[in-house]
Scaffold this motif. Structure first.
Motif, PDB file in Angstrom:
ATOM      1  N   VAL A 107      -5.045   5.843   9.688  1.00 33.25           N
ATOM      2  CA  VAL A 107      -3.844   6.153   8.904  1.00 33.25           C
ATOM      3  C   VAL A 107      -4.149   6.027   7.417  1.00 33.25           C
ATOM      4  CG1 VAL A 107      -1.498   5.392   8.347  1.00 33.25           C
ATOM      5  CG2 VAL A 107      -2.229   5.541  10.746  1.00 33.25           C
ATOM      6  N   ARG A 108      -4.921   5.038   7.052  1.00 35.21           N
ATOM      7  CA  ARG A 108      -5.273   4.858   5.639  1.00 35.21           C
ATOM      8  C   ARG A 108      -6.053   6.040   5.103  1.00 35.21           C
ATOM      9  NH1 ARG A 108     -10.109   1.053   4.817  1.00 35.21           N
ATOM     10  NH2 ARG A 108     -10.991   2.963   5.674  1.00 35.21           N
ATOM     11  N   ASP A 109      -7.068   6.512   5.873  1.00 35.54           N
ATOM     12  CA  ASP A 109      -7.912   7.589   5.345  1.00 35.54           C
ATOM     13  C   ASP A 109      -7.348   8.984   5.620  1.00 35.54           C
ATOM     14  OD1 ASP A 109      -8.607   8.305   7.987  1.00 35.54           O
ATOM     15  OD2 ASP A 109     -10.444   7.123   7.958  1.00 35.54           O
ATOM     16  N   GLY A 110      -6.191   9.038   6.310  1.00 32.82           N
ATOM     17  CA  GLY A 110      -5.515  10.312   6.503  1.00 32.82           C
ATOM     18  C   GLY A 110      -5.975  11.115   7.694  1.00 32.82           C
ATOM     19  N   SER A 111      -6.878  10.583   8.519  1.00 31.98           N
ATOM     20  CA  SER A 111      -7.313  11.335   9.695  1.00 31.98           C
ATOM     21  C   SER A 111      -6.193  11.448  10.733  1.00 31.98           C
ATOM     22  CB  SER A 111      -8.559  10.697  10.313  1.00 31.98           C
ATOM     23  OG  SER A 111      -8.323   9.349  10.670  1.00 31.98           O
ATOM     24  N   GLN A 112      -5.193  10.587  10.658  1.00 37.10           N
ATOM     25  CA  GLN A 112      -3.946  10.775  11.383  1.00 37.10           C
ATOM     26  C   GLN A 112      -2.818  10.185  10.541  1.00 37.10           C
ATOM     27  OE1 GLN A 112      -5.205   7.931  14.867  1.00 37.10           O
ATOM     28  NE2 GLN A 112      -2.991   8.068  14.917  1.00 37.10           N
ATOM     29  N   THR A 113      -1.652  10.798  10.603  1.00 37.72           N
ATOM     30  CA  THR A 113      -0.556  10.347   9.736  1.00 37.72           C
ATOM     31  C   THR A 113       0.209   9.175  10.323  1.00 37.72           C
ATOM     32  OG1 THR A 113       0.947  11.975  10.743  1.00 37.72           O
ATOM     33  CG2 THR A 113      -0.260  12.640   8.743  1.00 37.72           C
ATOM     34  N   HIS A 114       0.197   9.040  11.649  1.00 42.31           N
ATOM     35  CA  HIS A 114       0.867   7.905  12.287  1.00 42.31           C
ATOM     36  C   HIS A 114       0.390   7.794  13.727  1.00 42.31           C
ATOM     37  CE1 HIS A 114       3.814  10.331  14.711  1.00 42.31           C
ATOM     38  NE2 HIS A 114       3.524  11.220  13.768  1.00 42.31           N
ATOM     39  N   GLY A 115       0.646   6.642  14.322  1.00 44.23           N
ATOM     40  CA  GLY A 115       0.253   6.428  15.704  1.00 44.23           C
ATOM     41  C   GLY A 115       0.880   5.168  16.246  1.00 44.23           C
ATOM     42  N   VAL A 116       0.882   5.023  17.567  1.00 40.15           N
ATOM     43  CA  VAL A 116       1.467   3.851  18.211  1.00 40.15           C
ATOM     44  C   VAL A 116       0.571   3.414  19.365  1.00 40.15           C
ATOM     45  CG1 VAL A 116       2.894   5.269  19.753  1.00 40.15           C
ATOM     46  CG2 VAL A 116       3.543   2.887  19.296  1.00 40.15           C
ATOM     47  N   ILE A 117       0.427   2.121  19.534  1.00 39.62           N
ATOM     48  CA  ILE A 117      -0.332   1.571  20.655  1.00 39.62           C
ATOM     49  C   ILE A 117       0.471   0.447  21.298  1.00 39.62           C
ATOM     50  CG2 ILE A 117      -2.636   2.150  19.793  1.00 39.62           C
ATOM     51  CD1 ILE A 117      -2.883  -0.690  18.723  1.00 39.62           C
ATOM     52  N   VAL A 118       0.219   0.223  22.570  1.00 47.27           N
ATOM     53  CA  VAL A 118       0.768  -0.919  23.297  1.00 47.27           C
ATOM     54  C   VAL A 118      -0.379  -1.882  23.552  1.00 47.27           C
ATOM     55  CG1 VAL A 118       1.839  -1.717  25.430  1.00 47.27           C
ATOM     56  CG2 VAL A 118       2.608   0.415  24.364  1.00 47.27           C
ATOM     57  N   VAL A 119      -0.228  -3.105  23.088  1.00 48.54           N
ATOM     58  CA  VAL A 119      -1.288  -4.095  23.235  1.00 48.54           C
ATOM     59  C   VAL A 119      -0.819  -5.240  24.129  1.00 48.54           C
ATOM     60  CG1 VAL A 119      -2.319  -3.545  21.005  1.00 48.54           C
ATOM     61  CG2 VAL A 119      -0.588  -5.314  21.127  1.00 48.54           C
ATOM     62  N   GLU A 120      -1.793  -5.897  24.757  1.00 53.30           N
ATOM     63  CA  GLU A 120      -1.570  -7.119  25.529  1.00 53.30           C
ATOM     64  C   GLU A 120      -0.649  -6.926  26.727  1.00 53.30           C
ATOM     65  OE1 GLU A 120      -0.118  -9.054  22.128  1.00 53.30           O
ATOM     66  OE2 GLU A 120      -2.030  -8.640  21.158  1.00 53.30           O
ATOM     67  N   HIS A 121      -0.673  -5.727  27.333  1.00 52.33           N
ATOM     68  CA  HIS A 121       0.124  -5.514  28.540  1.00 52.33           C
ATOM     69  C   HIS A 121      -0.461  -6.326  29.694  1.00 52.33           C
ATOM     70  CE1 HIS A 121       1.660  -3.229  32.111  1.00 52.33           C
ATOM     71  NE2 HIS A 121       2.762  -3.357  31.403  1.00 52.33           N
ATOM     72  N   VAL A 122       0.393  -6.869  30.540  1.00 54.80           N
ATOM     73  CA  VAL A 122      -0.074  -7.778  31.598  1.00 54.80           C
ATOM     74  C   VAL A 122      -0.839  -7.045  32.692  1.00 54.80           C
ATOM     75  CG1 VAL A 122       1.768  -9.443  31.188  1.00 54.80           C
ATOM     76  CG2 VAL A 122       2.104  -7.638  32.894  1.00 54.80           C
ATOM     77  N   GLY A 123      -0.589  -5.726  32.850  1.00 50.73           N
ATOM     78  CA  GLY A 123      -1.278  -4.984  33.892  1.00 50.73           C
ATOM     79  C   GLY A 123      -0.356  -4.620  35.041  1.00 50.73           C
ATOM     80  N   LEU A 141       0.839  -1.197   0.000  1.00 57.48           N
ATOM     81  CA  LEU A 141       0.000   0.000   0.000  1.00 57.48           C
ATOM     82  C   LEU A 141       0.874   1.247   0.000  1.00 57.48           C
ATOM     83  CD1 LEU A 141      -2.567  -1.073   2.724  1.00 57.48           C
ATOM     84  CD2 LEU A 141      -2.890  -1.117   0.283  1.00 57.48           C
ATOM     85  N   ASN A 142       0.398   2.287  -0.629  1.00 57.58           N
ATOM     86  CA  ASN A 142       1.172   3.519  -0.692  1.00 57.58           C
ATOM     87  C   ASN A 142       1.142   4.296   0.625  1.00 57.58           C
ATOM     88  OD1 ASN A 142       1.926   3.167  -3.381  1.00 57.58           O
ATOM     89  ND2 ASN A 142       0.004   4.070  -4.123  1.00 57.58           N
ATOM     90  N   ASN A 143       0.097   4.094   1.418  1.00 57.44           N
ATOM     91  CA  ASN A 143      -0.060   4.960   2.586  1.00 57.44           C
ATOM     92  C   ASN A 143      -0.196   4.196   3.901  1.00 57.44           C
ATOM     93  OD1 ASN A 143      -2.527   3.861   1.981  1.00 57.44           O
ATOM     94  ND2 ASN A 143      -3.704   5.705   2.455  1.00 57.44           N
TER      95      ASN A 143
END
Length: 479
Positions: free
Chosen positions: A403-419, A368-370
């Motif tokens: 990100v695909r539709d351009g509403s934000q150019t980039h982002g980061v998330i942390v998933v599956e944290h133990v707590g 994908l280009n974007n």
């Protein structure tokens, strides 16, 4: 409920909904949303899932979660707090299959629905629930997957199909050491030592001297194979789906980050390899999938390769299971293909149930280009204690769409944290970082930000080791 085998349960069933089971680690629980949508689409009725996990967390991400972990119960009683640790997939499958609670749940669902689907990250023979009439694994046969996860079997079956690295088979450690001693003159760059079943840096290692092999192999028993280490620039991985002996769907190609020769840290998409080289990888993987299909394998698989400075491709291994970045591959296809086109989990359903793909399947030929993404698996190599949870800021699928539709150019998330307020044992995932952007250049800083969030979730005394995603002392080595 049998209190001896249940660590946590919050199951409440809706009589208007059909349920499937997910059996496996939390790291692939996110894929259930795609399975849920696939089953609802195909069967024309609402579906939901019940997750049966071994993971010990502060809290669980959704309702209908059942945690089977007898050791966690014992540790909780002994220490007075939760302890997060990993259970080997085969051991967990045996525990689940023997669980009175799980067997009662399967019988209840069979009485209600007439059949029960089980979604897994990896099929193993120990999951004997699959033998119950009316129960169907949405993945390859455990016995066939087990055969294909044997690295020696792969090498023997793929001669003439995949570009193999020169190797030797040794019946025991003594012969392996003797054979290696005679090969250093021919293989001066290093020797890769492995046993037939190895993954995520376990039962395999890269050696740079005879002394290195002797030190690292002293505790290992059984058969070995050793291969010439090939210095290389790229570690591409290809995800696919096998439907039969001829039809193999190729999903996407990503570049793996490998530490110490064999420890997986994460992946980056799209691959930086030139398009002709990627096409070559796709066709090699397709031929490998056809060999697997002739043996009866049906479902998702992955192939790992290396590419040296001269552009030569060498086969590393087949992973007869889903990959650690299957979620990101699913999100990539969801955003790259027309809305009605089947995704990876729908393709796997048709491969397993019907030995064929739907007629409207489409492969992506170009990146994908974007949309670019990078993942980082964060494991600990020493015991830690968490002081807070790293919250999930937004859904991963939503991040891809934005990100695909351009509403934000980039982002980061942390998933599956133990707590928070958990003891975390060595070798356990503390969490996983996912960065998505419109360019690859945006991903590096986002990954660092996610890693920093994870570092801040453990107490200061345990933050002294270098956990930078580009450092030499990273502790992320599992898929």
């Amino acid at each position: 409920m049998d209190e001896d085998d249940v660590f946590f349960s919050d199951i409440k069933l809706d009589p208007a909904v059909s349920y499937f089971l997910y059996i496996g680690e939390l790291k692939s629980d996110c894929l259930n949303q795609f399975v849920k949508e696939t089953l609802a689409k195909i069967h024309g009725q609402p579906f939901d899932f019940i997750s049966i996990l071994p993971d010990v967390l502060e809290s669980y991400p959704h309702k209908n979660t059942l945690v089977i972990n007898p050791m966690a119960r014992q540790l909780y009683r002994a220490k007075g707090r939760k302890v997060s640790f990993r259970i080997a997939p085969r051991e967990f499958a045996s525990l689940v299959s023997a669980s009175t609670t799980v067997n009662d749940l399967v019988r209840e669902l069979l009485d209600r629905q007439g059949h029960v689907f089980i979604h897994v990250f990896e099929s193993v023979p120990e999951l004997t629930l699959a033998l119950i009439p009316g129960v169907r694994i949405l993945g390859p046969s455990g016995h066939i997957a087990n055969i294909w996860n044997n690295k020696l079997y792969q090498l023997q079956m793929l001669k003439g199909t995949a570009p193999l690295i020169d190797y030797r088979v040794c019946r025991d450690a003594e012969l392996m050491l003797e054979t290696a001693r005679d090969l250093w003159a021919q293989w001066p760059d290093g020797i890769f030592v492995s046993q037939p079943y190895s993954a995520a840096g376990v039962n395999s290692f890269l050696a740079h001297s005879q002394e290195d092999i002797e030190n690292k192999a002293a505790h290992l028993k059984g058969k070995f194979f050793i291969s010439r280490y090939v210095p290389h620039l790229d570690d591409p991985t290809v995800l696919g789906v096998v439907a039969n002996a001829t039809d193999v769907f190729i999903g996407a190609i990503a570049d793996q980050e490998i530490q110490d020769g064999n420890k997986f840290r994460g992946s980056t998409f799209p691959s930086a390899l030139a398009p002709p080289k990627q096409e070559e990888l796709r066709e090699i993987t397709r031929k490998i999938g056809q060999v697997m299909g002739r043996s009866g394998y049906r479902g998702i698989f992955g192939c790992d390769f290396i590419v040296d400075a001269q552009g030569r491709i060498f086969f590393v291994e087949v992973n007869a299971r889903k990959q650690g970045t299957t979620m990101e591959m699913c999100c990539t296809l969801e955003n790259a293909l027309p809305p009605e086109t089947p995704g990876l989990l729908e393709l796997e359903y048709h491969a397993v149930m019907h030995d064929r793909f739907p007629e409207n399947k489409v492969e992506i030929s170009d990146a994908l280009n974007n949309i670019c993404w990078r993942t980082y698996n964060y494991k600990l190599d020493e015991e830690a204690e968490t002081n807070q949870i790293v919250p999930l800021d937004e859904d991963e699928r939503d991040l891809f769409r934005q990100v695909r539709d351009g509403s934000q150019t980039h982002g980061v998330i942390v998933v599956e944290h133990v707590g928070g307020k958990l003891a975390v044992q060595p070798g356990t995932f503390l969490g996983r970082v996912v960065a998505v952007g419109q360019t690859r250049a945006q991903l590096e800083d986002d990954i660092r930000e996610g890693v920093q969030r994870l570092k801040e979730s453990i107490f200061d005394a345990l933050k002294t080791s270098n956990l930078s995603p580009s450092g030499k002392n990273d502790h992320a080595d599992g898929n």
